[in-house]
Each structure stands twice: as C-alpha cells, then as structure tokens.
Scaffold this active site. Structure first.
Site, mmCIF file in Angstrom:
data_model
loop_
_atom_site.group_PDB
_atom_site.id
_atom_site.type_symbol
_atom_site.label_atom_id
_atom_site.label_comp_id
_atom_site.label_asym_id
_atom_site.label_seq_id
_atom_site.Cartn_x
_atom_site.Cartn_y
_atom_site.Cartn_z
ATOM 1 N N SER A 153 0.867 -1.174 0.000
ATOM 2 C CA SER A 153 0.000 0.000 0.000
ATOM 3 C C SER A 153 0.902 1.222 0.000
ATOM 4 C CB SER A 153 -0.861 -0.013 1.271
ATOM 5 O OG SER A 153 -1.428 1.260 1.492
ATOM 6 N N TYR A 166 -2.329 -1.071 10.118
ATOM 7 C CA TYR A 166 -2.377 -1.361 8.673
ATOM 8 C C TYR A 166 -1.077 -0.907 8.010
ATOM 9 C CZ TYR A 166 -4.010 -1.225 3.799
ATOM 10 O OH TYR A 166 -4.146 -1.401 2.441
HETATM 11 P P1 NDP Z 1 -11.552 -5.874 0.094
HETATM 12 O O1 NDP Z 1 -11.853 -5.556 1.501
HETATM 13 O O2 NDP Z 1 -12.483 -5.441 -0.982
HETATM 14 O O3 NDP Z 1 -11.275 -7.426 -0.083
HETATM 15 C C1 NDP Z 1 -10.425 -8.089 0.819
HETATM 16 C C2 NDP Z 1 -10.582 -9.570 0.683
HETATM 17 O O4 NDP Z 1 -9.793 -10.181 1.712
HETATM 18 C C3 NDP Z 1 -12.016 -10.038 0.874
HETATM 19 O O5 NDP Z 1 -12.300 -11.092 -0.019
HETATM 20 C C4 NDP Z 1 -11.999 -10.527 2.315
HETATM 21 O O6 NDP Z 1 -12.938 -11.543 2.592
HETATM 22 C C5 NDP Z 1 -10.596 -11.103 2.406
HETATM 23 N N1 NDP Z 1 -10.230 -11.228 3.819
HETATM 24 C C6 NDP Z 1 -10.191 -10.273 4.764
HETATM 25 N N2 NDP Z 1 -9.909 -10.809 5.944
HETATM 26 C C7 NDP Z 1 -9.753 -12.132 5.761
HETATM 27 C C8 NDP Z 1 -9.469 -13.230 6.615
HETATM 28 N N3 NDP Z 1 -9.331 -13.073 7.938
HETATM 29 N N4 NDP Z 1 -9.377 -14.469 6.079
HETATM 30 C C9 NDP Z 1 -9.566 -14.649 4.758
HETATM 31 N N5 NDP Z 1 -9.862 -13.669 3.907
HETATM 32 C C10 NDP Z 1 -9.947 -12.419 4.391
HETATM 33 O O7 NDP Z 1 -10.091 -5.227 -0.157
HETATM 34 P P2 NDP Z 1 -9.370 -4.772 -1.506
HETATM 35 O O8 NDP Z 1 -9.721 -5.669 -2.609
HETATM 36 O O9 NDP Z 1 -9.536 -3.328 -1.627
HETATM 37 O O10 NDP Z 1 -7.842 -4.997 -1.075
HETATM 38 C C11 NDP Z 1 -7.057 -6.053 -1.570
HETATM 39 C C12 NDP Z 1 -5.617 -5.790 -1.192
HETATM 40 O O11 NDP Z 1 -5.180 -4.558 -1.773
HETATM 41 C C13 NDP Z 1 -5.385 -5.633 0.307
HETATM 42 O O12 NDP Z 1 -4.149 -6.214 0.638
HETATM 43 C C14 NDP Z 1 -5.312 -4.141 0.528
HETATM 44 O O13 NDP Z 1 -4.555 -3.806 1.644
HETATM 45 C C15 NDP Z 1 -4.636 -3.706 -0.767
HETATM 46 N N6 NDP Z 1 -4.862 -2.310 -1.124
HETATM 47 C C16 NDP Z 1 -6.091 -1.884 -1.566
HETATM 48 C C17 NDP Z 1 -6.284 -0.567 -1.964
HETATM 49 C C18 NDP Z 1 -7.594 -0.062 -2.467
HETATM 50 O O14 NDP Z 1 -7.719 1.153 -2.764
HETATM 51 N N7 NDP Z 1 -8.612 -0.887 -2.608
HETATM 52 C C19 NDP Z 1 -5.176 0.409 -1.914
HETATM 53 C C20 NDP Z 1 -3.934 -0.145 -1.410
HETATM 54 C C21 NDP Z 1 -3.793 -1.455 -1.047
HETATM 55 P P3 NDP Z 1 -14.524 -11.231 2.817
HETATM 56 O O15 NDP Z 1 -15.029 -10.972 1.434
HETATM 57 O O16 NDP Z 1 -15.020 -12.449 3.434
HETATM 58 O O17 NDP Z 1 -14.575 -9.990 3.683
#
Ligand code: NDP
Length: 256
Positions: A153, A166
């Site tokens: 990030s 985070y």
């Molecule tokens: P979302 O919250 O949309 O999706 C995250 C996913 O991770 C979901 O499918 C969620 O599951 C899963 N997840 C969370 N906790 C757990 C857990 N304990 N066990 C298993 N699965 C889990 O996030 P994004 O798609 O936005 O983010 C994806 C990555 O990109 C992350 O690493 C984030 O830090 C990074 N990122 C995103 C940015 C953005 O602007 N979107 C910017 C910078 C970095 P469930 O659907 O069940 O909640």
C-alpha cells in the site's frame, strides 16, 4: 496504469493461489488469471463469495478452479500444512501465490489504538502471509517458474497519521517480500517475489477508508490487472525483490 499487454494464454497450465479471492482486487485477479488460462485456487473466509467467483470462472469457460475456505485470522500452522497437502495431492506444485487478503482495522491515532485490533491486523496482513509462504515453499520449488506477489500500500512505503497497524503491517509486508525474494533466489529453482501497491481502487476497503469519496473516481479492480498479469507470467522471469505500483498516477489524496 502499469503498461503491459498480456497474451490470451499467458498463464496456461499454471496453478495460482489467491487469498481474499471472494471480493475486490482478489476476485478480479482470480477471474483475470483464470481468463488467461490459469487454474486458480480461491482462498477466503466467506464461502458464498468464493462459490460465486467459482461459478463466474466456469461460466467464462476458464479452467475448473478450487475453493479453500480459510479464515486467516484464526488459521494455525497446521491449517496451512493441510492446505499445502491438498494442493500437493491435486496439483503437485504451485506456480503462483498472490497474497491479497487484508483488513484495515482502525484508523485511529496510536494513542488510542486498541492493542487487540493491532494484533488482529498484524495476524491477517503479515503473519498469515508468512505462514502461507512458509507452507507453500516446497510446492513453489516444484514449479518450473514460480511467482509470489505480496500486496502493499502507499502507507506501507511512507506512513501517514492514523493508519496504525495497517501501515505497519504493509511495511512488514515489504520486508517479508524482500526476505522471500532473497532467500528463494536459489540457482536450482526459479522463484521470484515482488510487491504491488494497487493504488486507490474501487472496492469495499477503499469505501470504508474514504467514505466521502465518489467511488467512480477510482479505477475498478479489473483495470489494475496488467501488473498482476505481468508478475504472474513468464515475462517477469528474473524480476525479484522489487516494489511495483499498479497505477502510474499517484494514489488519490484523502478527501476532506
Ligand atoms: P476488500 O476488503 O475489498 O477485499 C479483501 C478480501 O480479503 C475479501 O475477499 C476478504 O474476505 C478477504 N479477507 C479479509 N480478511 C480475511 C481473513 N481473515 N481471512 C480470509 N480472507 C480475508 O479489499 P481490496 O480488494 O480493496 O484490497 C485487496 C488488497 O489490496 C489488500 O491487501 C489491501 O490492503 C490492498 N490495497 C487496496 C487498496 C484499495 O484502494 N482498494 C489500496 C492499497 C492497497 P470477505 O469478502 O469475506 O470480507
């Protein structure tokens, strides 16, 4: 946007595990990898979401995926060993690993940050990728050309106030990436490890972090796939230990 045009069969016959594959960027990556020929292993905690991605891949004519239900918050080393055993039994190797699942926890000053939330964020964002990588190393060594992608990030490269656990977990992620790249850069195997900062992307996580923002100002997860495809495919062979940005423009500033 990162400039890369992926050939249609880029990931043919590759087996790729994606964490957090049920939603957001992980969902888009799973669909995109399958759309380029990969057999995708969908790991996540909400089975209904994983099943929907499974169905979408099948409907699009992609290779039959696999589902691994796992909550990264409570998963133990034994759980990861079981995941490895099952991949070994079914595929005998792993060609790609996308560490994507993460949580934000709280956006709070350190003075008020709850220690329990700190632990939870560290567990999901940093300890889980360590344990999963550790469990997958023997399978990655069975691949002719393996790629591990860690998700970072912008606050994992330059910390900003109130991003708490985070931000620190994402700094740790960059360290874990560099360590993995250096340790697995062995002459007898072909394993690379890199990190990707997706940049502001239209997902539930972004909406949670920036509730006042207009979601359509940011690209959809599908739009940021070129860098993920580049790093998963053979064109990035030999590229390791590097930090990538999915979007060439700088991440959006916080909305007041
Ligand atoms: P979302 O919250 O949309 O999706 C995250 C996913 O991770 C979901 O499918 C969620 O599951 C899963 N997840 C969370 N906790 C757990 C857990 N304990 N066990 C298993 N699965 C889990 O996030 P994004 O798609 O936005 O983010 C994806 C990555 O990109 C992350 O690493 C984030 O830090 C990074 N990122 C995103 C940015 C953005 O602007 N979107 C910017 C910078 C970095 P469930 O659907 O069940 O909640």
């Amino acid at each position: 946007m990162f400039d890369y045009q992926a050939p249609a069969d880029l990931l043919k016959e590759r087996v790729i595990l994606v964490t957090g594959a049920g939603d957001g960027i992980g969902r888009a990556a799973a669909l995109s990898f399958a759309g380029h020929g990969a057999t995708v292993i969908l790991l996540g905690r909400t089975i209904s979401k994983l099943e929907k991605v499974y169905d979408d891949i099948e409907a699009a004519g992609g290779p039959q995926p696999a589902i691994v239900p796992l909550n990264l918050e409570g998963a133990t080393a034994q759980d990861y060993a079981s995941v490895a055993d099952s991949i070994d039994e079914n595929f005998g190797r792993l060609d790609g690993l996308l560490h994507n699942a993460s949580i934000i926890g709280q956006r709070t000053p350190l003075a008020q940050f709850e220690p329990a939330v700190w632990q939870q964020v560290m567990q999901v964002n940093l300890t889980a990728p360590f344990l999963l990588t550790q469990a997958m190393i023997p399978l990655l060594r069975q691949s002719k050309d393996a790629s591990v992608i860690f998700t970072s990030s912008s606050v994992g490269r330059k910390a900003k106030a109130y991003w708490g656990a985070y931000a620190v977990s994402k700094f740790g992620t960059e360290g874990l990436m560099q360590l993995t790249a250096d340790e697995l850069d062995e002459p007898s195997y072909s394993i690379r490890a890199n990190s990707v900062n997706p940049g502001a992307t239209r997902t539930s996580m972004r909406a949670f972090a920036y509730p006042a923002e207009n979601p359509s100002d940011n690209p959809a997860p599908e739009d940021i796939m070129p860098v993920y495809l580049y790093l998963m495919g053979p064109d990035s062979k030999g590229v390791t230990g590097q930090a990538f940005d999915a979007q060439s423009r700088p991440p959006k500033a916080p909305t007041p």
